[in-house]
Design an enzyme around this catalytic site. Structure first.
Site, PDB file in Angstrom:
ATOM      1  N   LEU A 236     -55.307   5.835  23.564  1.00  0.00           N
ATOM      2  CA  LEU A 236     -55.206   4.872  22.484  1.00  0.00           C
ATOM      3  C   LEU A 236     -56.119   5.320  21.346  1.00  0.00           C
ATOM      4  O   LEU A 236     -57.274   5.682  21.590  1.00  0.00           O
ATOM      5  CB  LEU A 236     -55.638   3.488  22.972  1.00  0.00           C
ATOM      6  CG  LEU A 236     -55.533   2.387  21.921  1.00  0.00           C
ATOM      7  CD1 LEU A 236     -54.076   2.007  21.701  1.00  0.00           C
ATOM      8  CD2 LEU A 236     -56.352   1.170  22.326  1.00  0.00           C
TER       9      LEU A 236
ATOM     10  N   ARG B 156     -53.212  -0.998  13.270  1.00  0.00           N
ATOM     11  CA  ARG B 156     -52.813  -0.460  14.575  1.00  0.00           C
ATOM     12  C   ARG B 156     -51.787  -1.372  15.248  1.00  0.00           C
ATOM     13  O   ARG B 156     -50.871  -0.906  15.927  1.00  0.00           O
ATOM     14  CB  ARG B 156     -54.039  -0.264  15.466  1.00  0.00           C
ATOM     15  CG  ARG B 156     -53.724   0.469  16.771  1.00  0.00           C
ATOM     16  CD  ARG B 156     -54.962   0.822  17.553  1.00  0.00           C
ATOM     17  NE  ARG B 156     -55.692  -0.361  17.993  1.00  0.00           N
ATOM     18  CZ  ARG B 156     -56.821  -0.315  18.716  1.00  0.00           C
ATOM     19  NH1 ARG B 156     -57.346   0.846  19.053  1.00  0.00           N
ATOM     20  NH2 ARG B 156     -57.436  -1.422  19.080  1.00  0.00           N
TER      21      ARG B 156
ATOM     22  N   LYS C  36     -50.552   0.213  22.067  1.00  0.00           N
ATOM     23  CA  LYS C  36     -51.384  -0.798  22.731  1.00  0.00           C
ATOM     24  C   LYS C  36     -50.473  -1.887  23.294  1.00  0.00           C
ATOM     25  O   LYS C  36     -50.345  -2.985  22.737  1.00  0.00           O
ATOM     26  CB  LYS C  36     -52.412  -1.361  21.758  1.00  0.00           C
ATOM     27  CG  LYS C  36     -53.607  -2.038  22.435  1.00  0.00           C
ATOM     28  CD  LYS C  36     -54.695  -2.317  21.424  1.00  0.00           C
ATOM     29  CE  LYS C  36     -55.893  -3.036  22.039  1.00  0.00           C
ATOM     30  NZ  LYS C  36     -56.660  -2.188  22.962  1.00  0.00           N
TER      31      LYS C  36
END
Length: 279
Positions: free
Chosen positions: A199, A52, A143
């Site tokens: 997210l 991620r 993020k």
């Protein structure tokens, strides 16, 4: 060493580390981050968090100066240097160090790592939630370091004497200020899809995995505030809490109608954590 800071190869106690004033994280929040926990000096879900991290950086056209294996080895090495086996593990990448100009500078990105003793929350604890209008920007799937709306929400939560805030755009629930939010209704696990409004949480993904392993149907479509209030269980998930259920939203009782299924999911997630972080 009780805490550890890392900045582009420099290592020291967290409280003694310094960074340049011209790091773009300082005046633009121009960066991305990840956070998880370690137990027995083993980082939980490291592969998923690193994946991620690279995805967030790529969406912002930031180049990470490490390969994925190199970054994982670095994080494992740093975690091994802290005395406590149970740690909060945080790392971030800023676009670089340069005189303040909005356009991307031609500089190498800066890697920060911050480690401190920390334990996961009690996933069996029940929460008090409030609702807040989601005023964040439209790149919530990245993020980033730009967390001012989340900081403001955190203070609203503290002022209300609650634990988390459910964010919504109109009647549509998105996520929470620091976590994802889901519902159980009639045996179905429902969660907002991984679009640009939330997210894609690692804990969210783990919840979906254990649901599918138990043949619990998963519905990844938006749900409303009314559905939230009428749910059999309201679930909040994050890397530090896994699967926490709510008792109330805005002072009104919610959930508590699917305790057996909720407990199964919580037990499965705790078992996964303990297995993957055993000494």
């Amino acid at each position: 060493m009780e805490t550890l800071g890392y900045y582009n190869g420099k290592i020291g106690r967290l409280e003694e580390m310094t960074v340049p004033m011209t790091d773009r994280a300082c005046y633009f929040g121009d960066g991305v981050y990840e956070a998880t926990y370690a137990r027995n000096h083993r980082i939980y879900c490291l592969d998923e968090h690193v994946d991620r991290f690279y995805n967030s950086a790529g969406l912002l056209r930031m180049e990470i100066p490490y390969t994925k294996p190199e970054l994982k080895d670095l994080l494992r090495d740093l975690v091994g240097q802290v005395d406590s086996g149970e740690q909060f593990v945080y790392w971030q990448l800023s676009r670089g160090t340069a005189i303040r100009e909005h356009a991307f500078p031609k500089t190498k990105a800066n890697l920060w790592v911050m480690l401190r003793p920390g334990e996961i929350q009690d996933t069996y604890q029940r929460l008090k939630l409030i609702t807040l209008e989601d005023t964040r920007f439209l790149h919530c799937n990245i993020k980033t370091l730009n967390l001012l709306p989340n900081v403001m929400a955190a203070q609203r939560i503290a002022d209300a004497g609650c634990d988390e805030a459910v964010l919504h755009r109109g009647e549509m629930v998105t996520e929470c200020a620091h976590s994802n939010v889901h519902i159980l209704k009639d045996g179905v696990f429902k969660t907002h899809p991984t679009d640009h409004l939330i997210l894609p949480g690692i804990a969210r993904g783990n919840l979906i995995k254990v649901c599918k392993a138990r043949n619990v149907p998963v519905d990844e479509t938006p749900f409303t505030l009314a559905e939230l209030m009428d749910a059999d269980e309201v679930i909040v998930s994050s890397s530090g809490s896994f699967c926490m259920a709510a008792d109330s939203v805005d002072g009104k009782p919610v959930g508590g109608r699917a305790p057996a299924l909720l407990r199964q999911l919580q037990d499965d997630l705790m078992a996964d954590y303990l297995e993957k972080t055993q000494a």
